[in-house]
Each structure stands twice: as structure tokens, then as C-alpha cells.
Motif scaffolding. Sequence first.
Motif, short mmCIF file in Angstrom:
data_model
loop_
_atom_site.label_atom_id
_atom_site.label_comp_id
_atom_site.label_asym_id
_atom_site.label_seq_id
_atom_site.Cartn_x
_atom_site.Cartn_y
_atom_site.Cartn_z
N CYS A 134 1.25 -1.59 0.68
CA CYS A 134 -0.32 0.12 0.29
C CYS A 134 0.58 0.99 -0.30
O CYS A 134 2.07 1.16 0.87
CB CYS A 134 -0.80 -0.28 1.32
N ASN A 187 -0.54 4.15 0.31
CA ASN A 187 -1.17 5.29 1.47
C ASN A 187 -0.78 5.74 3.21
O ASN A 187 -0.25 4.25 3.10
CB ASN A 187 -2.44 4.78 1.30
N CYS A 232 -2.63 5.29 6.32
CA CYS A 232 -4.05 5.34 6.76
C CYS A 232 -3.39 5.53 8.43
O CYS A 232 -2.99 4.07 8.60
CB CYS A 232 -4.90 4.64 6.53
N TYR A 286 -5.01 4.27 10.87
CA TYR A 286 -6.09 2.95 11.50
C TYR A 286 -5.39 1.73 11.14
O TYR A 286 -5.91 0.77 11.26
CB TYR A 286 -7.29 3.09 11.80
N CYS A 287 -4.78 1.69 10.10
CA CYS A 287 -4.56 0.39 9.38
C CYS A 287 -3.18 -0.48 9.55
O CYS A 287 -2.11 0.46 8.73
CB CYS A 287 -4.81 0.83 7.28
N TYR A 297 -1.88 -2.08 7.16
CA TYR A 297 -1.31 -1.94 6.04
C TYR A 297 -0.60 -0.89 5.33
O TYR A 297 -0.28 -0.55 4.48
CB TYR A 297 -2.18 -2.73 4.89
N SER A 298 -0.46 0.38 6.19
CA SER A 298 0.24 1.48 5.67
C SER A 298 1.42 1.50 5.95
O SER A 298 2.29 0.98 6.34
CB SER A 298 -0.30 2.68 7.55
N GLY A 338 -4.24 -3.89 -0.86
CA GLY A 338 -3.96 -1.76 -0.50
C GLY A 338 -4.19 -1.62 -1.40
O GLY A 338 -4.81 -1.60 -2.88
N GLU A 339 -3.56 -0.86 -1.83
CA GLU A 339 -3.64 0.90 -2.29
C GLU A 339 -1.79 1.06 -3.21
O GLU A 339 -1.26 1.50 -2.43
CB GLU A 339 -4.36 1.63 -2.11
N LYS A 348 -4.97 7.82 -1.52
CA LYS A 348 -6.40 8.43 -0.41
C LYS A 348 -6.90 9.90 -0.15
O LYS A 348 -7.86 9.66 0.21
CB LYS A 348 -6.28 7.83 0.99
N GLN A 378 -4.62 -8.01 7.97
CA GLN A 378 -4.76 -6.23 8.07
C GLN A 378 -5.02 -5.92 9.35
O GLN A 378 -5.04 -4.54 9.75
CB GLN A 378 -5.81 -5.86 7.04
S1 SF4 Z 1 -4.65 -1.09 2.91
FE1 SF4 Z 1 -6.79 0.36 2.79
S2 SF4 Z 1 -6.66 1.40 4.36
FE2 SF4 Z 1 -4.91 0.22 4.32
S3 SF4 Z 1 -3.48 2.23 4.39
FE3 SF4 Z 1 -3.97 0.74 3.10
S4 SF4 Z 1 -5.30 2.08 1.85
FE4 SF4 Z 1 -5.34 3.15 3.89
#
Ligand code: SF4
Length: 374
Positions: free
Chosen positions: A84, A86, A88, A90-91, A93-94, A129-130, A198, A336
Amino acid sequence: MTFKEIFNTYNYEQIEKEISEKTSSEVQIALNKNKLSTEDFKALISPAASSYLEQMAVKSQALTKQRFGKIIQLYAPLYLSNECNNICTYCGYSFDNKIKRKTLNDQEIIEEAKAVKALGFDHVLLVTGEANATVHLKYFLHAIELIKPFFANISIEVQPLDEEEYLSLQKAGVYSVLVYQETYNKQNYGTFHPKGKKSNFDYRLETPDRACKSEIHKIGLGVLLGLNDWRIDSFFCALHLDYLQKVYWKSKYSISFPRIRPAEGVHEVQNPIHEKELLQLICAYRLFNPDLEISISTRETPHFRNNVIRLGATSMSAESKTNPGGYAVAKESLEQFTIDDNRTLSEFKEIIKKQGYEPVLKDWDRVYSDSYAK
Ligand code: SF4
């Protein structure tokens, strides 16, 4: 008017005030109506409605039975990648979490699909993820071709895409797209999403429009419960749903209730929603929208999941793994988030049956879709 234009006419703080000022008599009026407005929804999610939970649950049960029968459709998430770009907050995978990243290759995708199928599932939700450089449209289309022989129904929960990309996925046989706004609080959205694509609030907000325009069968909405006040975020989500249903009336809709769960790098939930409040929210959605599919994941406890079978749920995941390769090829890769209900699919099916409901593993086949016929 687009949803973005509608959304921009609202004020987050004003909605908070209006919800907190709803009275018992407004709750009773909403409870006695057959067709509810977003004002009624506000009343049902308000603190004043917490004393009416039993009446809400009774009505939610009756409406769900009337519209869907006594069934629970079962599905499994299949994580393809934890890469990922991004951040985030709370995640697990950040991007800023120094974890081992994994994206399944062809052989691994097939092995995972076989393992999920062997458990008994026919509906699968692909999750990534992204990471646009590695986990992109071409990767999704290829993964879908690989897993198609195993499943009757394929949904995806990946990064927001453009309309043409959704169209390609629809043609490839994707049944539904899940995209959660996370929070409708534009002021602090950036605090939770400081880096990566995101962080573009508006692009995410307009994602369901793009998916609907591409004639994806079903769109799944939701907010990440725990980020901001659940009542305000849920009001905006209901408003979003109401708009989409009016504009894209051919699509089906579902709502999910992701609650922030313990994960790598996640220490504290700022605005927790408690189980009783979550039940109030589920019942409020059912009363507001009797056609809405209500999905409950294994984030919730066995006790809560057992109860909600009869109170409004229509689809539930089971025996879930939230890590890429979790079913067969890399069981130890990072999840995750942690799950609360670890029961097997067989065990959960028995629970559903004991309550007089039917566990449904397949209620769709690609031959029904327009893209199959073309
Ligand atoms: S998987 Fe989704 S929620 Fe987790 S960090 Fe990546 S974009 Fe954010």
C-alpha cells in the motif's frame, strides 16, 4: 445535482447538533412510519432512540424477513496483496508500517482460491491495499480470470478506480464493488489520510457514482466506525445511499460496519462504538431502507454475530483470513486487522440453522449478468 454538490450544502457540526436534539416523540414518529426520510434516520440513530432498541429490533427483524426471507448469504474475503502506498493512521498495511509486503502471484492466487473453495464458499471478496504500480487494473483482471472457475460471485474491495476501469471489471464478471468513505468529516479526513492518493477526499466521495455508471450490479458503502462520531458519519452515509438509489435505481446496495480493530501500529480508538450502539445503527438502516443488504464481518464477536442473524443481517463473512495467502500459501503474513469470530464455516452454518435461518453459499451465477450474454 451530484452527491458532492449535495454534500457540500451540509455542515458536519450542524448535523451533530440536530441528531443530539432529536426527541423521543420524533423517534416514535419514525418507528411508526413505513417510508422513512433522512430526518427519520437521524432520529433513529440519535441518543434518544437508545431506549427504543427493542422496538427497532422487532421491526428490523420483520422487515428483513419480509424482503429477504430467513437467509444469511455467506462469503469469504480473499486478500491478494498487503502492499500500500497510502498512509492511513488506523491500518496495519499503512505505507509507514515496516512490515513484510506480499502480493500473490498466479500460482498463489490459484492455491488460495482452491483453499477458499474447499472450505465451501462460492462468493468471494477480493481485497488489496492501494499500490498502483503493482496492484492495478491489469492485475485485477488477471486475478479475476484465474479465480473465475472457482467462484459464482466475485466482489472487490480495492482502491477507487476510474469509470472505464470499473467498466472493464464489470465486463470481466465483477458483481460488486465495496468502497467505504471511512469518514465524511472533510475537516479531519486529511489527519487520518495524510499521504497517498487516498488523501483526495472528493475523488473517494465520487467513487460510488463512477462504479454505478459502469453498471456494476451492487455497490457497498460504509464508514470506518471509530474514526469520528459514528452517528454523524452514518447520517452522511445514509444520505449518500439515498442519493445513489434515486439516481442509479438499477443498482443494488449493501452497507457494512467496519469497526476499527487492533492492528500493527494501531493503539487507540478515538471514538469507539459499542455493541448496543452498533445494533441500533443496523436496525436504523433496516428501517430506513428495507431493500438494503446488510453485511456483518468477523470483526464482530461470536455473541454479537449470533444475535444479529435474526435482527437485520443478510450477508456475513466466516472463517476469514485478513492476510494475503492466509488460507494456504502464507498463513503467517501480517493480517490487516485481527478478527473476533474464529469459528469455521461449518460451525457458523450450524449456528444459522439453529436459529431457523438458512445459510446460503450461492445465490448468483455469472450467466445472469449482461456481460456474460454479450
Ligand atoms: S490498505 Fe487501505 S486502509 Fe490500509 S493503508 Fe492502504 S489504503 Fe489505507
